[in-house]
Design a protein around this motif. Structure first.
Motif, short mmCIF file in Angstrom:
data_model
loop_
_atom_site.label_atom_id
_atom_site.label_comp_id
_atom_site.label_asym_id
_atom_site.label_seq_id
_atom_site.Cartn_x
_atom_site.Cartn_y
_atom_site.Cartn_z
N VAL A 56 22.89 -2.59 -19.86
CA VAL A 56 22.00 -1.44 -20.22
C VAL A 56 21.94 -0.60 -19.07
O VAL A 56 21.63 -0.86 -18.13
N LEU A 57 22.15 0.92 -19.28
CA LEU A 57 22.18 1.88 -18.30
C LEU A 57 21.16 2.86 -18.78
O LEU A 57 20.83 3.18 -19.98
N GLU A 58 20.37 3.60 -17.55
CA GLU A 58 19.28 4.50 -17.94
C GLU A 58 19.84 5.63 -17.51
O GLU A 58 20.52 5.89 -16.21
N PHE A 59 19.51 6.86 -17.99
CA PHE A 59 19.86 8.27 -17.61
C PHE A 59 18.57 9.13 -18.15
O PHE A 59 17.76 8.77 -18.64
N PRO A 60 18.32 10.14 -17.26
CA PRO A 60 17.17 11.08 -17.34
C PRO A 60 17.29 11.63 -18.82
O PRO A 60 16.13 11.82 -19.38
N THR A 61 18.38 11.74 -19.37
CA THR A 61 18.29 12.69 -20.69
C THR A 61 19.54 11.98 -21.42
O THR A 61 20.70 11.25 -20.62
N LYS A 62 19.83 12.18 -22.67
CA LYS A 62 20.78 11.69 -23.53
C LYS A 62 21.88 12.47 -23.29
O LYS A 62 23.06 12.15 -23.16
N GLU A 63 21.74 13.70 -22.77
CA GLU A 63 22.97 14.83 -22.60
C GLU A 63 23.54 14.23 -21.49
O GLU A 63 24.71 14.14 -21.19
N MET A 64 22.71 13.78 -20.20
CA MET A 64 23.44 13.36 -19.24
C MET A 64 24.25 11.77 -19.47
O MET A 64 25.14 11.80 -18.69
N SER A 67 27.34 13.07 -21.03
CA SER A 67 28.21 13.61 -20.18
C SER A 67 29.00 12.80 -19.24
O SER A 67 30.04 12.67 -18.98
N TRP A 68 28.06 11.59 -18.87
CA TRP A 68 28.66 10.57 -17.81
C TRP A 68 29.81 9.72 -18.58
O TRP A 68 31.17 9.58 -18.21
N TRP A 69 29.62 9.47 -19.87
CA TRP A 69 30.64 8.82 -20.69
C TRP A 69 32.02 9.49 -21.05
O TRP A 69 32.99 8.90 -20.93
N ALA A 70 31.68 10.68 -21.03
CA ALA A 70 33.03 11.70 -21.41
C ALA A 70 33.63 12.10 -20.16
O ALA A 70 34.50 12.90 -20.11
N SER A 71 32.87 11.84 -19.06
CA SER A 71 33.42 12.18 -17.64
C SER A 71 34.85 12.00 -17.05
O SER A 71 35.35 11.07 -17.52
#
Length: 95
Positions: A56-64, A67-71
């Motif tokens: 389980v990973l946590e990010f500040p927003t779903k957009e971030m 973006s990480w997943w597609a980076s």
């Protein structure tokens, strides 16, 4: 609103997968992501579910998170994960 990526992983090639684990942590920094769960022991409480590995990973927003997943930073690690395991990955908004 925080967002979480939940991953169920079945590893086919443990040696190669170790390379994925080594690369992934550094890719999260630019996206303010962090591990909440990283392969800890699981216990099924209901239903028939016995995953080999949960992350389980946590990010500040779903957009971030997306973006990480597609980076470009994550792409080499993602390729290793995809070649050495079968995964189910879910993005969910938190509260």
């Amino acid at each position: 609103m925080p967002a979480y990526i939940i991953v169920e992983i079945e590893i086919h090639d443990h040696e190669t997968y170790e390379g994925y684990k080594k690369l992934t942590l550094d890719t999260l920094k630019n996206y303010q992501g962090k591990f909440i769960v990283r392969g800890g022991k699981t216990e099924t409480l209901e239903g028939e579910w016995a995953p080999e590995r949960i992350v389980v990973l946590e990010f500040p927003t779903k957009e971030m998170a997306k973006s990480w997943w597609a980076s470009e930073e994550y792409a080499p690690a993602k390729a290793i994960r995809q070649s050495s395991s079968a995964t189910k990955m879910l993005l969910v908004e938190g509260m």
